[in-house]
Write an enzyme that holds these catalytic residues in place. Structure first.
Site, PDB file in Angstrom:
ATOM      1  NE  ARG A 126      35.999   9.926 -64.372  1.00 28.27           N
ATOM      2  CZ  ARG A 126      35.104  10.090 -65.353  1.00 28.27           C
ATOM      3  NH1 ARG A 126      35.501  10.362 -66.561  1.00 28.27           N
ATOM      4  NH2 ARG A 126      33.816  10.019 -65.102  1.00 28.27           N
ATOM      5  NE  ARG A 141      33.780   7.602 -70.617  1.00 31.01           N
ATOM      6  CZ  ARG A 141      32.876   7.039 -69.807  1.00 31.01           C
ATOM      7  NH1 ARG A 141      31.626   6.906 -70.209  1.00 31.01           N
ATOM      8  NH2 ARG A 141      33.215   6.621 -68.611  1.00 31.01           N
ATOM      9  CG  ASN A 190      33.904  20.166 -76.204  1.00 30.92           C
ATOM     10  OD1 ASN A 190      33.688  19.163 -76.892  1.00 30.92           O
ATOM     11  ND2 ASN A 190      33.068  20.570 -75.269  1.00 30.92           N
ATOM     12  CG  HIS A 210      28.454  22.254 -74.766  1.00 33.01           C
ATOM     13  ND1 HIS A 210      28.381  20.986 -74.222  1.00 33.01           N
ATOM     14  CD2 HIS A 210      27.478  22.980 -74.178  1.00 33.01           C
ATOM     15  CE1 HIS A 210      27.396  20.968 -73.332  1.00 33.01           C
ATOM     16  NE2 HIS A 210      26.838  22.162 -73.284  1.00 33.01           N
TER      17      HIS A 210
END
Ligand code: GAR
Length: 196
Positions: free
Chosen positions: A66, A92, A108, A110
């Protein structure tokens, strides 16, 4: 000063398109990069059609490394010099090392009423719980998954015959309203939550 926005996607990019189209006129921000972990993501062509520079960092060759994947993301972002990063269907998980570098500057969206249903399968989980209400949330990204200060939410009523598919289809247009509304506010320095 106009804020520079990078949008990270993994798929069709409908939220990216809504964000990009909103950044016009007196909007305090402009899109400078659409970045995907999937070179085949449908949203990349949509971004190019909107004349936004695109880049892909395929996560697959990095395997479990990662840090190396995120290093490649960082170098793409370094060239674009964004002030704000919007995760828009970016699937990811980012490590705390990466998120720490963008603390207070990464958003973000969601598809649940956080703090409910962090992670995947949010529509099915809301139905399984018998919730009367479902929705979506825009939040600041912190080290913990789908956590961080809530900057906006939009709600829908759950109908008796709803399926995960009907919930997702009814919610998506609200996502397209909520995320641009939050970004506009956030880019002007206002973190007051937007409630639709
Ligand atoms: C959106 O519904 C977004 O909320 C969700 O993925 C979809 C992306 O659609 N995000 C997540 O599940 C993040 N955990 P889009 O590519 O058409 O914007």
């Amino acid at each position: 000063m106009t804020k520079r926005v990078a949008i990270l996607i993994s798929g069709g990019g409908s939220n990216m398109v809504a964000l990009a189209r909103s950044m016009q006129g007196d909007h305090p921000a402009r899109p400078v990069l659409v970045l995907s972990n999937d070179p085949e993501a449908g949203g990349l062509a949509k971004a190019r059609a909107l004349s936004i520079p695109t880049f892909a960092v395929d996560h697959r060759p990095f395997g479990k490394d990662r840090a190396a994947f995120e290093g490649a993301l960082q170098s793409a972002l370094g060239t674009a010099r964004p002030d704000i990063i919007c995760l828009a269907g970016f699937m990811r998980i980012l490590t705390p090392d990466f998120t720490a570098g963008w603390d207070g500057r990464m958003l973000n969206i969601h598809p649940s009423l956080l703090p409910k249903y962090k992670g995947l399968h949010t529509h099915a989980r809301a139905l399984a719980a018998g919730d009367a209400e479902h929705g979506c949330t825009v939040h600041e990204v912190t080290a913990a998954l789908d956590d961080g200060p809530i900057l906006g939410q939009a709600r829908i009523k759950v109908q008796p015959d709803d399926t995960p598919g009907t919930l997702a289809a009814r919610l998506l247009p609200l996502e397209h309203q909520l995320y641009p509304a939050v970004l506009r506010r956030f880019a002007s320095g206002d973190r007051t939550p937007v409630m639709l």
